[in-house]
Scaffold this active site. Structure first.
Site, PDB file in Angstrom:
ATOM      1  CG  ASP A 230      -6.722   7.644  10.494  1.00  0.00           C
ATOM      2  OD1 ASP A 230      -7.021   7.470   9.300  1.00  0.00           O
ATOM      3  OD2 ASP A 230      -6.467   8.766  10.980  1.00  0.00           O
ATOM      4  CB  CYS A 233      -6.572   5.728   4.504  1.00  0.00           C
ATOM      5  SG  CYS A 233      -7.763   4.501   3.927  1.00  0.00           S
ATOM      6  CG  HIS A 364      -4.102   1.873   3.350  1.00  0.00           C
ATOM      7  ND1 HIS A 364      -4.611   2.688   4.333  1.00  0.00           N
ATOM      8  CD2 HIS A 364      -2.910   2.422   2.973  1.00  0.00           C
ATOM      9  CE1 HIS A 364      -3.756   3.670   4.556  1.00  0.00           C
ATOM     10  NE2 HIS A 364      -2.724   3.536   3.731  1.00  0.00           N
TER      11      HIS A 364
END
Length: 386
Positions: A230, A233, A364
């Protein structure tokens, strides 16, 4: 018949819905010398006049059967003409009942209508079958085969009627329902098409990278711990690591310290960058952008504190110093990144894993966790997934 006899007769007529045949079977036989009974048609009329209640759709068949008994008495089975007339009367009474139900009970009205239509069709089929059997019996020995075909036709009609009754509630679906069913079918076809295309292309970049990362972490007794994607992370992964360390620490030490959440970690990173501006300005200042070095640094920190902008190695270095923790980052195709090595012995290292192809947007950060069953179980799990 006396007064008391007439009252009891009326009371029985109300209870039995006008079934004259059953009343006649249940009554005791009278000697031939006694006075003659009144005809069934005359005795059945007073209950109808005394009953002001409207005929319900469910009772229409019984009421019309009594009318047939009044008209035909015990002359024999109902003829086609009488049956059609009775069906017409039942349908007229049913329409009045449907009008009383109103628009709020359309489903119930449709169900009652379907039941009545099915019953009428069944009665006509049975009547036709009886007529055919009678004709075949009259014709002689050649009627056996025709009777069998008539019976088969009757069974087929009965099956169609049962199917009509079963689908009465789903009769005439609304436009909205048809639209929803069409959209659901299109979505299912789309999902199946995407799955087949992905299967033809082979393993995705994400699957390959995750498999390589698991192989990299396995010798260290670690596995991947998924973190929500979101924009926070990196900070959520550090929060997860600090929470794991607090749970593993002795009760006395863990109860005295609280774990900062991801928003607090963002503020800690911004505060450290402000207080050590000379260390971070070379990585923040852009000569082609508007504003001086101090303005650009403050704008960078405000965005870091108040938005979901992604974090990177700059923020990891700031948090390593602010938390006084060593931070390690595992990634495929690159050496281990270690920040804050001077704090290696303070509370355990914060360990993260970095993926380039985790999602469509790109990078990510995930946390790591100890393997529950050891490296052998993790390896067996990967083999099962393949």
């Amino acid at each position: 018949m006396g007064r008391r006899g007439m009252k009891s007769f009326l009371k029985g007529a109300h209870k039995q819905h006008g079934s004259d045949d059953e009343a006649a079977d249940a009554a005791p036989e009278q000697p031939s010398t006694s006075a003659p009974k009144a005809p069934a048609s005359q005795s059945a009329q007073p209950p109808k006049a005394a009953d002001p209640q409207p005929v319900k759709a469910a009772d229409a068949h019984d009421a019309d059967d009594s009318d047939d008994d009044e008209e035909g008495g015990s002359k024999g089975p109902e003829t086609r003409g009488k049956m059609l007339q009775r069906h017409k009367r039942e349908m007229a009474a049913h329409k009045k009942t449907v009008q009383k139900l109103g628009s709020k009970k359309k489903d119930e009205a449709a169900r009652l209508t379907a039941e009545m239509e099915a019953r009428h069709a069944r009665e006509l089929a049975e009547l036709e079958q009886r007529e055919q059997q009678q004709q075949q019996q009259a014709a002689g020995g050649a009627g056996g085969e025709a009777a069998a075909s008539a019976a088969a036709a009757g069974e087929q009609l009965a099956g169609l009627e049962l199917a009509a009754e079963a689908g009465a509630e789903h009769k005439k679906p609304s436009k909205a329902q048809k639209r929803r069913e069409k959209l659901a079918q299109q979505e299912a076809e789309r999902a199946a098409r995407i799955a087949s295309e992905q299967a033809a292309l082979g393993p995705s970049d994400k699957a390959v990278e995750e498999a390589q990362l698991r192989a990299l972490l396995r010798p260290h007794g670690l596995g991947i711990r998924e973190i929500r994607a979101d924009g926070h992370c990196l900070y959520r992964a550090i929060e997860d690591q600090l929470t794991q360390h607090a749970q593993q620490a002795p009760t006395s030490s863990s109860s005295s310290t609280s774990v900062p959440d991801y928003q607090t970690l963002r503020r800690l990173a911004a505060a450290h960058i402000r207080s050590h501006a000379d260390d971070f300005l070379p990585f923040v200042y852009d000569e082609d952008a508007a504003g001086g070095p101090a303005e650009q640094l403050e704008e960078y920190c405000e965005e870091l504190e108040g938005s979901a902008v992604w974090g990177g190695q700059l923020e990891l270095g700031a948090l390593a110093q602010a938390l006084r923790r060593q931070i390690k980052v595992y990634a495929t195709g690159m050496p281990l990144v270690s920040l804050g090595d001077e704090h290696a012995g303070a509370g355990g290292a914060v360990q993260l894993c970095y993926l380039r192809h985790a999602f469509g947007l790109g990078e990510h950060y995930n946390s790591v966790e100890p393997l529950v069953g050891g490296a052998e179980e993790e390896e067996g799990k990967e083999e099962g997934e393949r």
